[in-house]
Design a protein around this motif. Structure first.
Motif, PDB file in Angstrom:
ATOM      1  N   VAL A  43       0.833  -1.207   0.000  1.00 59.12           N
ATOM      2  CA  VAL A  43       0.000   0.000   0.000  1.00 59.12           C
ATOM      3  C   VAL A  43       0.865   1.254   0.000  1.00 59.12           C
ATOM      4  CG1 VAL A  43      -1.594   1.379   1.397  1.00 59.12           C
ATOM      5  CG2 VAL A  43      -2.022  -1.066   1.063  1.00 59.12           C
ATOM      6  N   LEU A  44       1.823   1.316   0.921  1.00 57.44           N
ATOM      7  CA  LEU A  44       2.600   2.545   1.102  1.00 57.44           C
ATOM      8  C   LEU A  44       3.565   2.830  -0.044  1.00 57.44           C
ATOM      9  CD1 LEU A  44       3.352   2.404   4.930  1.00 57.44           C
ATOM     10  CD2 LEU A  44       1.579   3.693   3.734  1.00 57.44           C
ATOM     11  N   THR A  45       3.837   1.849  -0.886  1.00 62.82           N
ATOM     12  CA  THR A  45       4.755   2.079  -2.011  1.00 62.82           C
ATOM     13  C   THR A  45       4.035   2.077  -3.354  1.00 62.82           C
ATOM     14  OG1 THR A  45       5.276  -0.300  -2.139  1.00 62.82           O
ATOM     15  CG2 THR A  45       6.732   1.080  -0.794  1.00 62.82           C
ATOM     16  N   SER A  46       2.714   1.970  -3.349  1.00 67.63           N
ATOM     17  CA  SER A  46       1.969   1.928  -4.606  1.00 67.63           C
ATOM     18  C   SER A  46       1.754   3.329  -5.172  1.00 67.63           C
ATOM     19  CB  SER A  46       0.604   1.259  -4.397  1.00 67.63           C
ATOM     20  OG  SER A  46      -0.187   1.380  -5.563  1.00 67.63           O
ATOM     21  N   PRO A  47       2.095   3.551  -6.459  1.00 68.91           N
ATOM     22  CA  PRO A  47       1.851   4.857  -7.086  1.00 68.91           C
ATOM     23  C   PRO A  47       0.374   5.209  -7.161  1.00 68.91           C
ATOM     24  CG  PRO A  47       3.447   3.568  -8.360  1.00 68.91           C
ATOM     25  CD  PRO A  47       2.836   2.643  -7.349  1.00 68.91           C
ATOM     26  N   ARG A  48      -0.491   4.224  -6.938  1.00 69.85           N
ATOM     27  CA  ARG A  48      -1.933   4.492  -6.949  1.00 69.85           C
ATOM     28  C   ARG A  48      -2.278   5.656  -6.024  1.00 69.85           C
ATOM     29  NH1 ARG A  48      -6.090   0.998  -7.584  1.00 69.85           N
ATOM     30  NH2 ARG A  48      -4.736  -0.830  -7.289  1.00 69.85           N
ATOM     31  N   TYR A  49      -1.583   5.734  -4.882  1.00 68.22           N
ATOM     32  CA  TYR A  49      -1.970   6.679  -3.842  1.00 68.22           C
ATOM     33  C   TYR A  49      -1.435   8.092  -4.067  1.00 68.22           C
ATOM     34  CZ  TYR A  49      -3.642   2.409  -1.821  1.00 68.22           C
ATOM     35  OH  TYR A  49      -4.318   1.225  -1.651  1.00 68.22           O
ATOM     36  N   ILE A  50      -0.712   8.309  -5.153  1.00 67.88           N
ATOM     37  CA  ILE A  50      -0.377   9.670  -5.568  1.00 67.88           C
ATOM     38  C   ILE A  50      -1.060   9.974  -6.895  1.00 67.88           C
ATOM     39  CG2 ILE A  50       1.794   9.910  -4.315  1.00 67.88           C
ATOM     40  CD1 ILE A  50       3.263   9.150  -6.904  1.00 67.88           C
ATOM     41  N   GLY A  51      -2.120   9.198  -7.188  1.00 67.27           N
ATOM     42  CA  GLY A  51      -2.915   9.454  -8.392  1.00 67.27           C
ATOM     43  C   GLY A  51      -2.225   9.081  -9.675  1.00 67.27           C
ATOM     44  N   ARG A  52      -1.472   7.972  -9.659  1.00 57.52           N
ATOM     45  CA  ARG A  52      -0.800   7.501 -10.871  1.00 57.52           C
ATOM     46  C   ARG A  52      -1.361   6.134 -11.272  1.00 57.52           C
ATOM     47  NH1 ARG A  52       0.805  11.891  -9.786  1.00 57.52           N
ATOM     48  NH2 ARG A  52       2.922  12.720  -9.959  1.00 57.52           N
ATOM     49  N   ARG A  53      -1.552   5.935 -12.564  1.00 56.87           N
ATOM     50  CA  ARG A  53      -2.033   4.653 -13.090  1.00 56.87           C
ATOM     51  C   ARG A  53      -0.831   3.835 -13.547  1.00 56.87           C
ATOM     52  NH1 ARG A  53      -3.909   0.137 -14.673  1.00 56.87           N
ATOM     53  NH2 ARG A  53      -5.955  -0.036 -15.674  1.00 56.87           N
ATOM     54  N   THR A  54      -0.783   2.586 -13.140  1.00 56.56           N
ATOM     55  CA  THR A  54       0.320   1.707 -13.526  1.00 56.56           C
ATOM     56  C   THR A  54      -0.197   0.559 -14.385  1.00 56.56           C
ATOM     57  OG1 THR A  54       0.078   0.343 -11.533  1.00 56.56           O
ATOM     58  CG2 THR A  54       1.602   2.223 -11.420  1.00 56.56           C
ATOM     59  N   ARG A 106       1.483  -3.297 -15.271  1.00 58.45           N
ATOM     60  CA  ARG A 106       2.585  -4.249 -15.126  1.00 58.45           C
ATOM     61  C   ARG A 106       3.816  -3.604 -14.476  1.00 58.45           C
ATOM     62  NH1 ARG A 106       2.247  -7.913 -20.714  1.00 58.45           N
ATOM     63  NH2 ARG A 106       0.164  -8.775 -20.259  1.00 58.45           N
ATOM     64  N   GLY A 107       3.561  -2.814 -13.443  1.00 57.05           N
ATOM     65  CA  GLY A 107       4.633  -2.222 -12.665  1.00 57.05           C
ATOM     66  C   GLY A 107       5.170  -0.911 -13.181  1.00 57.05           C
ATOM     67  N   GLU A 108       4.729  -0.477 -14.364  1.00 52.98           N
ATOM     68  CA  GLU A 108       5.212   0.773 -14.936  1.00 52.98           C
ATOM     69  C   GLU A 108       4.151   1.858 -14.809  1.00 52.98           C
ATOM     70  OE1 GLU A 108       8.131   1.747 -16.259  1.00 52.98           O
ATOM     71  OE2 GLU A 108       8.992  -0.183 -15.692  1.00 52.98           O
ATOM     72  N   VAL A 109       4.561   3.070 -14.435  1.00 52.23           N
ATOM     73  CA  VAL A 109       3.641   4.190 -14.333  1.00 52.23           C
ATOM     74  C   VAL A 109       3.293   4.677 -15.731  1.00 52.23           C
ATOM     75  CG1 VAL A 109       3.318   6.534 -13.491  1.00 52.23           C
ATOM     76  CG2 VAL A 109       4.517   4.868 -12.073  1.00 52.23           C
ATOM     77  N   MET A 110       1.984   4.687 -16.042  1.00 51.89           N
ATOM     78  CA  MET A 110       1.511   5.118 -17.352  1.00 51.89           C
ATOM     79  C   MET A 110       1.202   6.609 -17.409  1.00 51.89           C
ATOM     80  SD  MET A 110       1.385   2.444 -19.450  1.00 51.89           S
ATOM     81  CE  MET A 110       3.003   2.058 -18.760  1.00 51.89           C
ATOM     82  N   GLY A 111       0.884   7.194 -16.257  1.00 54.09           N
ATOM     83  CA  GLY A 111       0.543   8.615 -16.241  1.00 54.09           C
ATOM     84  C   GLY A 111      -0.449   8.918 -15.144  1.00 54.09           C
TER      85      GLY A 111
END
Length: 474
Positions: free
Chosen positions: A224-235, A237-242
């Motif tokens: 949870v604490l390391t997921s880019p989801r929580y800063i409003g980023r879509r991933t 397969r592990g890569e941030v799409m935007g």
């Protein structure tokens, strides 16, 4: 083997499976079993054991417990809803063929695996099922990638912790827990402390609840604490799409500081953890009375303590902090303290930049931590790049403040020392840290066989004052 003639009705084993059970109610396999039983009745079969695999794919290499049990049972015949429920890949088909039994499917007819012709038909059917499965997977992967690039949520699974059933709306209580968890990690606390706090608050993750778990795991908290989801980023397969369609719960700088700490290769249970030097009062300031190494904040048997790398001492933080703060305030009220401090301010000393320099050091360590985490494969290149940008922005802000500051730790020109003393409890941590470091030498002593409850604050902490230029000391 097929049952010999003249020995009563065939005893058929039923096998049912669905790949995804979105509700968890097993309605899909229940409907399959009902239709399989009706087929058995039409064929004059006696229903034997029923084997099921719920929410398990037959194409992803996962072990299917029900399928394995079916093979081990040596069935007289197998009845399934469709042959692709039983097998989707050739290697599984060959294992069924080895049974040399008849397979009857509600929607795909009869396969006699005891004959060459029947086996040939089965292999052809399975080959086409494999092909269709691969084609479907490619189409789905492309659709998922396009959705990710557009920032749309992946709503097929269980909702994520912090967001509602639509995967977009923020759940206030869970969001606040995530923010508090991030703050705890930045303050030097452990994943286990966060896990306990969330569990005790009754805020389990929806996935854990579905699995019947009753507490957070360390892995779950870290995810949870390391997921880019929580800063409003879509991933994908592990890569941030935007940017994503949903709102952020954490700000970028906080998130990537936490990622740096939790992903650092130097982090291990019971040992030093990166990122703690500027988040507790005495970490990086107090020294161990045995080895002389500066201490860091950590936890020990549920107590927050300070300790060196070799753990010569485990001094309770509350005792050490209180002693150090009292000594600092005591030093400030001495008549000989203010004149040299004002003189040093007038002379443009760099002493008051201590808190800013400590913050700069902390930010640089976190930047290095991100680079190490990427090198070790703990985070992706896009995560490292985005995190570095966020932390560099914060670093530039601190550097800008530093460039406009001279003299000692911040001292209000109007209220002076008295104002600092009166407002000490509400002063920011960097300000208190800088004054403690400026005024005192804090040494933490080992227990030397004593039980903690038998030790006085003086047993735990030894204090000396730094001497100022012009106060009579060389």
């Amino acid at each position: 083997m097929a049952k010999p003639k003249g020995r009563g009705p065939v005893r058929a084993s039923i096998y049912v499976r669905i790949s995804r059970d979105l509700t968890g109610e097993e309605l899909g396999i229940a409907r399959q079993e009902e239709e399989c039983r009706r087929l058995c009745a039409r064929l004059g079969f006696e229903v034997g054991e029923v084997f099921s695999d719920n929410d398990i794919s037959a194409t992803k290499g996962k072990v299917r417990p029900g399928f394995e049990a079916l093979l081990a049972s040596q069935p007289e015949a197998v009845v399934c809803w469709h042959t692709d429920r039983l097998v989707r890949v050739t290697k599984d088909l060959e294992r069924v063929i080895a049974l040399s039994v008849n397979v009857h499917a509600v929607r795909a007819g009869h396969l006699d695996l005891s004959t060459p012709a029947g086996r040939a038909v089965a292999r052809t059917v399975t080959a086409w099922a494999t092909y269709e499965g691969e084609q479907k997977a490619e189409r789905q992967a492309l659709a998922n990638l396009q959705a990710a690039k557009a920032g749309k949520p992946y709503t097929a699974g269980i909702r994520p912790f912090g967001y509602g059933e639509d995967h977009v709306a923020i759940v206030p209580a869970e969001a606040e827990a995530i923010r508090e968890g991030a703050s705890m990690i930045l303050a030097g606390e452990s994943l286990s402390s966060v896990a306990r706090k969330w569990t005790q608050a009754g805020l389990l993750s929806p996935r854990s609840i579905a699995a019947g778990a009753k507490a957070w795991t360390l892995r779950g908290v870290k995810k949870v604490l390391t997921s880019p989801r929580y800063i409003g980023r879509r991933t994908y397969r592990g890569e941030v799409m935007g940017d994503a369609e949903w709102s952020a719960i954490l700000d970028d700088a906080t998130h990537y500081a936490v990622v740096s700490i939790l992903s650092s290769p130097d982090r291990f249970s019971g040992g030093p953890r990166t990122g703690r030097t500027a988040t507790t009062l005495l970490a990086g300031i107090a020294v161990c009375g045995v080895c002389g190494e500066t201490v860091s904040g950590r936890g020990y048997r549920g107590t927050k303590v300070y300790g060196c790398r070799q753990t010569h001492t485990r001094t309770p933080r509350d005792i050490a902090d209180e002693r150090a703060e009292k000594a600092t305030l005591a030093r400030m009220v001495w008549p000989d303290f203010l004149p040299p401090v004002l003189a040093m301010h007038a002379g443009g000393s760099d002493a008051d930049t201590a808190h800013l320099r400590a913050e700069m050091k902390n930010l640089r360590e976190r930047l290095n931590g991100l680079a190490l985490a990427y090198a070790e494969g703990a985070i992706s290149l896009s995560q490292m790049t985005a995190g570095s940008e966020a932390l560099r922005g914060k670093l530039e802000e601190v550097e800008s403040k530093l460039s406009g500051v001279t003299g000692l730790p911040p001292l209000d020109s109007v209220s002076g020392i008295s104002g600092l003393i009166e407002g000490w409890a509400d002063a920011p941590l960097p300000v208190r840290r800088s004054w403690v470091a400026f005024c005192t030498i804090v040494t933490l002593r080992p227990a030397n066989g004593k039980h903690a409850r038998n030790m006085t604050p003086e047993d735990h902490v030894s204090l000396d004052w730094h001497h100022l230029a012009g106060d009579g000391e060389e």
